[in-house]
Design a protein around this motif. Sequence first.
Motif, PDB file in Angstrom:
ATOM      1  N   LYS A   1      46.922  29.412  21.984  1.00 44.79           N
ATOM      2  CA  LYS A   1      46.508  29.153  20.388  1.00 44.79           C
ATOM      3  C   LYS A   1      44.751  30.278  21.593  1.00 44.79           C
ATOM      4  N   THR A   2      44.578  31.477  20.347  1.00 46.54           N
ATOM      5  CA  THR A   2      42.663  32.191  20.771  1.00 46.54           C
ATOM      6  C   THR A   2      41.809  32.032  19.733  1.00 46.54           C
ATOM      7  N   ASN A   3      40.421  31.656  19.792  1.00 46.92           N
ATOM      8  CA  ASN A   3      40.276  31.023  19.774  1.00 46.92           C
ATOM      9  C   ASN A   3      38.753  32.927  20.495  1.00 46.92           C
ATOM     10  N   LEU A   4      37.996  33.321  18.787  1.00 49.43           N
ATOM     11  CA  LEU A   4      37.028  34.109  19.295  1.00 49.43           C
ATOM     12  C   LEU A   4      35.314  33.492  19.451  1.00 49.43           C
ATOM     13  N   VAL A   5      34.607  33.875  20.674  1.00 48.53           N
ATOM     14  CA  VAL A   5      33.215  33.380  21.057  1.00 48.53           C
ATOM     15  C   VAL A   5      31.985  34.486  20.259  1.00 48.53           C
ATOM     16  N   ASN A   6      31.502  34.609  18.744  1.00 52.00           N
ATOM     17  CA  ASN A   6      29.960  35.003  18.696  1.00 52.00           C
ATOM     18  C   ASN A   6      29.017  34.818  18.788  1.00 52.00           C
ATOM     19  N   VAL A   7      28.680  35.042  19.118  1.00 51.56           N
ATOM     20  CA  VAL A   7      26.926  35.222  19.792  1.00 51.56           C
ATOM     21  C   VAL A   7      26.052  35.726  17.853  1.00 51.56           C
ATOM     22  N   THR A   8      24.837  34.329  17.682  1.00 50.67           N
ATOM     23  CA  THR A   8      24.116  35.423  16.656  1.00 50.67           C
ATOM     24  C   THR A   8      22.257  34.665  17.555  1.00 50.67           C
ATOM     25  N   VAL A   9      21.876  35.612  16.714  1.00 48.95           N
ATOM     26  CA  VAL A   9      20.906  36.066  17.553  1.00 48.95           C
ATOM     27  C   VAL A   9      19.412  36.572  16.949  1.00 48.95           C
ATOM     28  N   SER A  10      18.538  35.526  16.945  1.00 48.56           N
ATOM     29  CA  SER A  10      17.275  35.470  16.170  1.00 48.56           C
ATOM     30  C   SER A  10      16.228  36.061  16.842  1.00 48.56           C
ATOM     31  N   LEU A  11      15.737  37.202  16.292  1.00 42.22           N
ATOM     32  CA  LEU A  11      14.449  37.401  16.784  1.00 42.22           C
ATOM     33  C   LEU A  11      13.596  38.283  15.531  1.00 42.22           C
ATOM     34  N   THR A  12      12.243  38.277  16.356  1.00 40.24           N
ATOM     35  CA  THR A  12      11.548  38.328  15.394  1.00 40.24           C
ATOM     36  C   THR A  12       9.959  39.105  16.804  1.00 40.24           C
ATOM     37  N   LYS A  13       9.438  40.031  15.924  1.00 39.36           N
ATOM     38  CA  LYS A  13       8.615  41.339  15.833  1.00 39.36           C
ATOM     39  C   LYS A  13       7.185  40.807  16.321  1.00 39.36           C
TER      40      LYS A  13
END
Length: 362
Positions: free
Chosen positions: A348-360
């Motif tokens: 079985k395989t899982n997919l890794v996801n990365v969510t990034v929140s940035l502010t200028k």
Amino acid sequence: MEVGQVLHMNGGVGDLSYATNSRLQSKVISMTMPIAEEAIVNLYCSTFPTTLTIADLGCSSGPNALMPVSQLIEAVEKARRKLRKESIEYQVLLNDLPGNDFNTIFKSMPNFLEDLKIKIGPDLGPCLVTGVPGSFYGRLFPTHSVHFIHSSYSLHWLSKVPEGLEENKRNIFMAETSPESVLKAYYDQFQKDFSLFLKCRAQELVGGGCMIFTLPGRKSQNPASRECSYTWELLAMALNDMVSKGKIEAEKLESFNIPKYKPTPTEIEIEVAKEGSFVVDGIRVWDVSSNQFSNNALDGLKSSSDNVAKGIRAIAEPILVSHFGDEVMDELFIKYSEIIADRKVKEKTNLVNVTVSLTKPK
């Protein structure tokens, strides 16, 4: 291979289109949308702009192209009504490479706008939508013109195939058998591209503007780990099978590599700090089952494998066709589906996801 010319998802709404085979991407957008909604509401409540400009980078086509925009606008409108503020204008900028199927998006616009009015009500302000073809590894919008940038499942694509991959024969991506020089070439290209991406967006965002993006990533420190390369390892097996049958020339396969990179959260943080234009508000790592490619959990093994193969075909076919020709695609993906079915029984395989929140900063 000129990536900017051949990188796009399968267009239209047919059986092999991205519109029909993007369930995984839709699931990821839904999972991460609360983070984006919170960010855009905070931005609105801190500035109360009369015109709010939202850009979606790598919008592709099909239902996923407008889903994020719709939900972001709904979140702002809920806050606006609660605070009893006047209606505002929305400027929506949909970006992708020139080969993207923008026509399908534009044909769906009347229904999209009508549905939005029904959901929000008659006091919804003007919603002006523009298509912006071009690479996000360069400038796209006027200086200080965008309030909020969203991107999902786009930033893992590189601007070009890294140089120096001659020894990566028959792997098509980073693999356990890839030499260290190949891994370094991919990482170097990621660093160059991501730094340029940040620099361009910093010029386009207003002070206090936000950017939320999600991309496939990895937890392992090894960029050739199976959590990164599994999908492409199986596709390489199918391509090698085509070579053994004389359907594809060995030289063709040996000169083919996928232009993408799955970073770790730390690699992203390092590049953000080096570029220096943004503050990291948060980084979150998600695991998503590869079964999200399937229509439902009750799909049989063959049906599930066929769905995964169709999902990858919808993404990769234009690049594959540009290199190998379209006459071998049907046979290639039949074999690919067979390989997936064989592997699904064993692992079985899982997919890794990365969510990034940035502010200028303002």
